[in-house]
Design a protein around this motif. Structure first.
Motif, PDB file in Angstrom:
ATOM      1  N   LEU A  24       0.810  -1.211   0.000  1.00 43.18           N
ATOM      2  CA  LEU A  24       0.000   0.000   0.000  1.00 43.18           C
ATOM      3  C   LEU A  24       0.845   1.263   0.000  1.00 43.18           C
ATOM      4  O   LEU A  24       0.323   2.362  -0.227  1.00 43.18           O
ATOM      5  N   GLU A  25       2.146   1.098   0.265  1.00 44.39           N
ATOM      6  CA  GLU A  25       3.028   2.263   0.208  1.00 44.39           C
ATOM      7  C   GLU A  25       3.062   2.856  -1.198  1.00 44.39           C
ATOM      8  O   GLU A  25       3.457   4.011  -1.389  1.00 44.39           O
ATOM      9  N   GLU A  26       2.639   2.060  -2.182  1.00 40.30           N
ATOM     10  CA  GLU A  26       2.590   2.559  -3.554  1.00 40.30           C
ATOM     11  C   GLU A  26       1.431   3.537  -3.752  1.00 40.30           C
ATOM     12  O   GLU A  26       1.364   4.244  -4.750  1.00 40.30           O
ATOM     13  N   ALA A  27       0.486   3.546  -2.800  1.00 43.24           N
ATOM     14  CA  ALA A  27      -0.712   4.370  -2.939  1.00 43.24           C
ATOM     15  C   ALA A  27      -0.615   5.635  -2.105  1.00 43.24           C
ATOM     16  O   ALA A  27       0.235   5.764  -1.222  1.00 43.24           O
ATOM     17  N   GLN A  69     -15.593   9.247   3.868  1.00 43.35           N
ATOM     18  CA  GLN A  69     -14.991   8.372   2.879  1.00 43.35           C
ATOM     19  C   GLN A  69     -13.497   8.625   2.817  1.00 43.35           C
ATOM     20  O   GLN A  69     -12.998   9.669   3.238  1.00 43.35           O
ATOM     21  N   PHE A  70     -12.782   7.620   2.297  1.00 44.55           N
ATOM     22  CA  PHE A  70     -11.377   7.825   2.002  1.00 44.55           C
ATOM     23  C   PHE A  70     -11.060   7.191   0.663  1.00 44.55           C
ATOM     24  O   PHE A  70     -11.809   6.327   0.166  1.00 44.55           O
ATOM     25  N   PHE A  71      -9.957   7.636   0.051  1.00 42.53           N
ATOM     26  CA  PHE A  71      -9.561   7.170  -1.273  1.00 42.53           C
ATOM     27  C   PHE A  71      -8.121   6.669  -1.228  1.00 42.53           C
ATOM     28  O   PHE A  71      -7.265   7.285  -0.585  1.00 42.53           O
ATOM     29  N   LEU A  72      -7.883   5.570  -1.909  1.00 46.17           N
ATOM     30  CA  LEU A  72      -6.521   5.128  -2.195  1.00 46.17           C
ATOM     31  C   LEU A  72      -6.260   5.427  -3.661  1.00 46.17           C
ATOM     32  O   LEU A  72      -6.954   4.909  -4.541  1.00 46.17           O
ATOM     33  N   VAL A  73      -5.278   6.266  -3.914  1.00 40.33           N
ATOM     34  CA  VAL A  73      -4.963   6.691  -5.281  1.00 40.33           C
ATOM     35  C   VAL A  73      -3.663   6.024  -5.702  1.00 40.33           C
ATOM     36  O   VAL A  73      -2.630   6.197  -5.048  1.00 40.33           O
ATOM     37  N   LEU A  74      -3.723   5.247  -6.805  1.00 40.03           N
ATOM     38  CA  LEU A  74      -2.546   4.523  -7.287  1.00 40.03           C
ATOM     39  C   LEU A  74      -2.234   4.927  -8.715  1.00 40.03           C
ATOM     40  O   LEU A  74      -3.141   5.091  -9.549  1.00 40.03           O
ATOM     41  N   ASP A  75      -0.949   5.076  -9.009  1.00 34.09           N
ATOM     42  CA  ASP A  75      -0.492   5.250 -10.379  1.00 34.09           C
ATOM     43  C   ASP A  75      -0.465   3.868 -11.010  1.00 34.09           C
ATOM     44  O   ASP A  75       0.272   2.985 -10.575  1.00 34.09           O
TER      45      ASP A  75
END
Length: 707
Positions: A454-457, A467-473
């Motif tokens: 998850l460190e990538e996010a 709400q919360f968001f995990l944003v990934l490239d």
């Protein structure tokens, strides 16, 4: 012989000495307990069968000199019978014993050396009896105290007066008051029914079950004062506090009087100042088991201070203040008026009061509700879009379970009651709070599943939106692979009951980033020509299309278009300056793609242009004949004066007999018919018809002669 007799005597002396030491030690222990009780000002109370005594009292009974040095016991009454041992006592001189009740609660009997319950009257053993006759009760005294006003002034006015309200399940007991901030004499000055006795502030009358002690804080220095109440026999104690202030001008109010927040989140409200720079605020009440008091200072002078109540930490010992002030303003003199809460704040309505000086200036409430877990969704956004906040994500993201390589992959989790303790990626995996969040590359044949760190996010918390968001490239993920996002909140969370674990799961697939064109690419030699296609890139992605020719008629045209939610795109160009038959190349850089096209003069592309123009003309109420003529002129220019078309216009009925030019369609014939209807072709009329007839007759005569 003498030596033997001497040894026997010594042994006897040692035995007697040891026995005496044991008895003396026990007696000393009893005496020590009695001494401690007396040192603390706690009187011994005569035991009495059938009576109720209070936990913490020292009970005394006398069995007579004949029972001196006997060991008796105090035993619990269980199911109407003599039960387990509570404590033993050694009867001293006159057969007297004293025992403490601090660890006793319920019904008990005193049992003699023979195991028989004894009946006690006014502290004297009168004989052996049944358990019912001999038993007595030890009860736990309740004691609560609270001031009628939480804030008072120190001037000589009604605002300096209040009362101390005392509640207990016991009546007719004495009280002593203590305070770390006020001496015994100062307490006696404040409370009308208190005087100093042996250096202690003692209430001068017995206190009833519900009682009131009048107080006046005139002349007391400003500050917060803790007051402890202790019963004279040490059976119970209670603590309360009051804030003393100087008279001040101005007011303070709550700009949002009612605030609703979920358990585990942070409730915020604004205190607005008018003519004052500080206010005393209380949150909660004794009725809800949580009451805190503090001072808010408008340190930056903007007239507003924001108070935050952390419902996850508030009231928890030892440092669970759970209250803070946002920004440059200050919070001072925080005090928990009630005892620390045994757990997290329950769902309830917590009153809020604001005081300027001793005057209550405004009231409100914080409504704490149960938390919830709603759902999980997958979104995507263009790689160049800014997705640093929930508002920005809402502007650019599209819900989609397919994410093109290079674009943003966004996991949205809708859940409340998390945002006191979820601020960083690491907070999403915590055994103490029962949270678990993971992203997994789904396994395939001979390919095991694999966790994605998850460190990538990047974590975006939207507390107000729950709400919360995990944003990934998606560049960090593999193309043509499916991924699973899983969020779980287990019963280890203080707000989740056993058996109510919740898991949210959503899948998405990362695909190659590409773009395709709608074929064939044929555009009319006109304005408003379109080139379209589809792309896997995220909707909202901007494409720059270049159309170019580097041969005999070189040109370069460029347009920027946006991919729609359906993944389609369309670009409009002006090809009116490009001759029909001209080839060109159309290309994009991101996604990288190219194709070839041709400018055509007729056919479907030309019909599309004419239809569009006519529709626009109708909307502008231009005469149909004029618009049609103009459109036909464009068609003639586009066809370059096609020979077939010219012949079709030079003879009646030629439309159905003349072969269509390459690429012509039925639509072309229709256009030609329209031209004829609006403007007859030159060379036709009555004279021309007569000449034709003469020529026909002459031709017939010529044929006859030949025969």
């Amino acid at each position: 012989m003498t030596r033997t007799r001497t040894s026997v005597v010594l042994i006897a002396l040692l035995v007697v000495s040891a026995t005496t030491a044991g008895v003396t030690g026990a007696a000393m222990t009893s005496a020590k307990s009695t001494s401690q009780a007396q040192d603390q000002g706690l009187d011994e109370v005569p035991a009495d069968s059938g009576e109720v005594f209070w936990q913490g009292q020292f009970l005394r009974f006398t069995a007579g000199e004949g029972n001196t040095s006997e060991v008796w016991s105090i035993r619990r009454v269980q199911n109407g019978q003599v039960g387990e041992l509570a404590t033993e006592v050694l009867l001293g001189g006159n057969g007297t014993a004293v025992f403490a009740t601090s660890n006793l609660d319920g019904r008990y009997v005193v049992v003699d050396e023979n195991g028989q319950p004894v009946v006690i009257q006014d502290g004297n053993v009168v004989g052996v009896g049944s358990v019912g006759e001999a038993s007595f009760e030890i009860a736990q005294q309740s004691l609560n105290a609270t001031f009628g006003d939480t804030v008072v002034q120190n001037d000589d006015s009604p605002e300096s007066q209040t009362d101390l309200r005392v509640q207990s399940n016991r009546a007719g007991y004495g009280l002593t008051l203590l305070s770390e901030q006020l001496s015994a004499s100062q307490l006696a000055d404040v409370f009308q029914s208190v005087e100093v006795r042996d250096g202690s502030a003692v209430v001068t009358r017995n206190v009833s079950g519900d009682d009131v002690l009048d107080a006046n804080f005139t002349g007391v220095e400003p500050g917060t004062y803790n007051v402890t109440l202790i019963t004279d026999d040490g059976t119970a104690r209670a603590e309360t506090a009051i804030t003393v202030v100087e008279p001040v001008d101005g007011t303070a109010s709550l700009s949002n009087r009612t605030v609703t927040e979920q358990r585990g989140d942070v409730a915020r409200f604004n205190v607005t100042f008018d003519g004052a720079d500080r206010a005393t605020v209380t949150i909660g009440s004794r009725q809800v088991g949580y009451l805190s008091r503090f001072t808010v200072v408008d340190a930056n002078g903007d007239g507003v201070a924001t108070v935050a109540l952390d419902t996850f930490r508030a009231g928890i010992a030892p440092n669970g203040t759970g209250v803070s002030v946002v920004g440059e303003d200050e919070l001072t003199d925080f005090q928990m008026v009630t005892d620390p809460t045994p757990g997290r704040l329950d769902a309830a309505t917590y009153p809020v009061e604001v005081f300027v000086g001793a005057t209550r200036s405004d009231v409100g409430s914080i409504r704490v509700t149960e938390r919830s877990t709603q759902g999980i969704q997958i979104w995507t956004a263009p790689d160049r879009a800014n997705v640093g906040s929930a508002a920005q994500i809402a502007e650019v993201a599209t819900q989609n379970q397919t994410v093109a390589n290079q674009d943003w992959a966004i996991v949205q989790v809708q859940a409340s009651g998390l945002y006191s303790y979820v601020q960083n990626i690491s907070d999403l995996n915590n055994e103490t709070t029962g949270l678990s969040m993971n992203l997994t590359r789904v396994g395939e044949i001979n390919q095991p599943a694999q966790d994605v760190p998850l460190e990538e996010a990047r974590l975006i918390v939207d507390e107000s939106g729950n709400q919360f968001f995990l944003v990934l490239d998606s560049n960090t993920l593999e193309a043509n692979r499916t991924y699973r996002a899983n969020f779980t909140i287990s019963a280890a969370n203080p707000y989740v009951s056993a058996g109510n674990q919740t898991s949210l799961v959503a899948n998405f697939t990362v695909v190659e980033r590409d773009l395709s064109f709608d074929r064939p690419i044929e555009v009319p030699s006109a304005s408003g020509a379109t080139i379209s296609g589809t792309s896997t890139a995220a909707p909202g992605t901007e494409l720059t299309l270049e159309v170019a020719n580097t041969d005999q008629n070189p040109f370069l045209k460029r347009q920027t278009v946006t991919i729609s939610e359906g993944g389609t795109w369309e670009a409009t160009f002006d090809f009116s300056d490009v001759p029909a038959g001209t080839n060109f190349t159309v290309s994009t850089n991101d996604p990288e793609s190219n194709a070839t096209g041709v400018v055509v003069g007729g056919g479907a592309a030309e019909a599309q242009a004419t239809t569009t123009t006519t529709t626009e003309a109708e909307e502008e109420t231009t005469p149909v004949g004029e618009e049609t003529t103009e459109a036909t002129g464009e068609t003639d220019a586009a066809t370059g004066g096609d020979e077939t078309t010219t012949e079709a216009g030079g003879a009646t009925g030629a439309e159905t007999e003349t072969p269509a030019a390459e690429g012509d369609t039925t639509t072309t014939t229709t256009e030609e018919t329209t031209v004829e209807a609006s403007a007859p072709a030159p060379g036709f009329g009555p004279v021309s018809a007569l000449a034709g007839l003469v020529a026909l007759l002459a031709g017939g005569a010529f044929v006859a002669r030949r025969r």
